[in-house]
Write a protein that holds these residues in place. Sequence first.
Motif, PDB file in Angstrom:
ATOM      1  N   VAL A  35      52.355  18.854  46.116  1.00 30.66           N
ATOM      2  CA  VAL A  35      52.796  19.598  47.300  1.00 30.66           C
ATOM      3  C   VAL A  35      51.567  20.032  48.089  1.00 30.66           C
ATOM      4  N   LEU A  36      51.630  19.851  49.401  1.00 34.55           N
ATOM      5  CA  LEU A  36      50.575  20.357  50.279  1.00 34.55           C
ATOM      6  C   LEU A  36      51.203  21.320  51.284  1.00 34.55           C
ATOM      7  N   ASP A  37      50.779  22.581  51.242  1.00 31.89           N
ATOM      8  CA  ASP A  37      51.192  23.548  52.259  1.00 31.89           C
ATOM      9  C   ASP A  37      50.108  23.547  53.331  1.00 31.89           C
ATOM     10  N   LEU A  38      50.507  23.479  54.593  1.00 31.51           N
ATOM     11  CA  LEU A  38      49.495  23.393  55.660  1.00 31.51           C
ATOM     12  C   LEU A  38      48.914  24.760  56.011  1.00 31.51           C
ATOM     13  N   THR A  39      49.757  25.802  56.003  1.00 26.85           N
ATOM     14  CA  THR A  39      49.273  27.152  56.322  1.00 26.85           C
ATOM     15  C   THR A  39      49.593  28.083  55.161  1.00 26.85           C
ATOM     16  N   GLN A  40      49.030  29.289  55.238  1.00 25.79           N
ATOM     17  CA  GLN A  40      49.316  30.281  54.200  1.00 25.79           C
ATOM     18  C   GLN A  40      50.523  31.134  54.571  1.00 25.79           C
ATOM     19  N   GLY A  41      51.190  30.791  55.669  1.00 26.06           N
ATOM     20  CA  GLY A  41      52.370  31.550  56.098  1.00 26.06           C
ATOM     21  C   GLY A  41      52.029  32.978  56.469  1.00 26.06           C
ATOM     22  N   GLU A  42      50.805  33.147  57.037  1.00 31.06           N
ATOM     23  CA  GLU A  42      50.325  34.515  57.281  1.00 31.06           C
ATOM     24  C   GLU A  42      51.077  35.245  58.385  1.00 31.06           C
ATOM     25  N   LEU A  43      51.864  34.541  59.175  1.00 28.41           N
ATOM     26  CA  LEU A  43      52.611  35.231  60.228  1.00 28.41           C
ATOM     27  C   LEU A  43      54.009  35.649  59.781  1.00 28.41           C
ATOM     28  N   GLY A  44      54.376  35.347  58.553  1.00 32.71           N
ATOM     29  CA  GLY A  44      55.697  35.740  58.048  1.00 32.71           C
ATOM     30  C   GLY A  44      55.878  37.250  58.122  1.00 32.71           C
ATOM     31  N   SER A  45      57.084  37.692  58.511  1.00 34.46           N
ATOM     32  CA  SER A  45      57.325  39.133  58.700  1.00 34.46           C
ATOM     33  C   SER A  45      57.340  39.891  57.384  1.00 34.46           C
TER      34      SER A  45
END
Length: 245
Positions: A35-45
């Motif tokens: 699995v490759l995640d492109l971002t760390q999801g840092e904008l998630g609420s």
Amino acid sequence: MKLDILAIGVHPDDVELGCSGSIINEIKNGKKVGVLDLTQGELGSRGTIDTRYEEAAKAAMIMGVHLRENLKIRDGFFKNDEEHQMQLIKVIRKYQPEIIFANSLEDRHPDHGRAGKLIADSSFLSGLLKIETTDDQGKKLQAWKPKYVLHYIQDRYHEPDIIIDISSVFEKRMEAIKSYTTQFYNPGNEDDGPQTYISTPAFLESIIARARMIGKKIGVEYGEGFNTEKNIGLRSLDSLVQIET
Ligand SMILES: [Zn+2]
């Protein structure tokens, strides 16, 4: 390590929501999947970068994937440009997957569509001999073209081009999704941030309903649907689900 399948998602949890059933299924069949995640999801609420990493690691363990990496590009603001394509090409060449699972080309979250196109474009460019790349040690990476890029259907519904029967691994798939305790409904997680589109019980129910609805089209209990820009070729008719619908 050479992979059979590389599942790519722009946010940690996209892969779980879109194609974790197919991943678990293929691993059960002896395939090597990363699995490759492109971002760390840092904008998630809800939640933080750290909680996302913990949740992603837990989900990876449940799915049984052979590796999980994060490209750490910028959530919300990355572009489908040369810089990002080159980053992705390096990963594709390093792991040489036969099949890539990618975000949908059009979805509710604009990152999904942009990532879907970035992944598709990078998969094509990765096969071009004259684009030169090296790994972290400066060693030349050979050109590699995945045979198929399959775009999983995540939030907005698209009529699938191919449906995979995930009935036998459905419970495990839901377990992988529920690893994201800060993101999705889980009694007692009120302190992880404001309620969002994906944090309500109704969202989890809609995921189950979607898998049922897609599964019904091929006569099985649960299914995952994919879109592909290239026609799917079968080696024999044995792969067909032969259930009357
Ligand atoms: Zn997402």
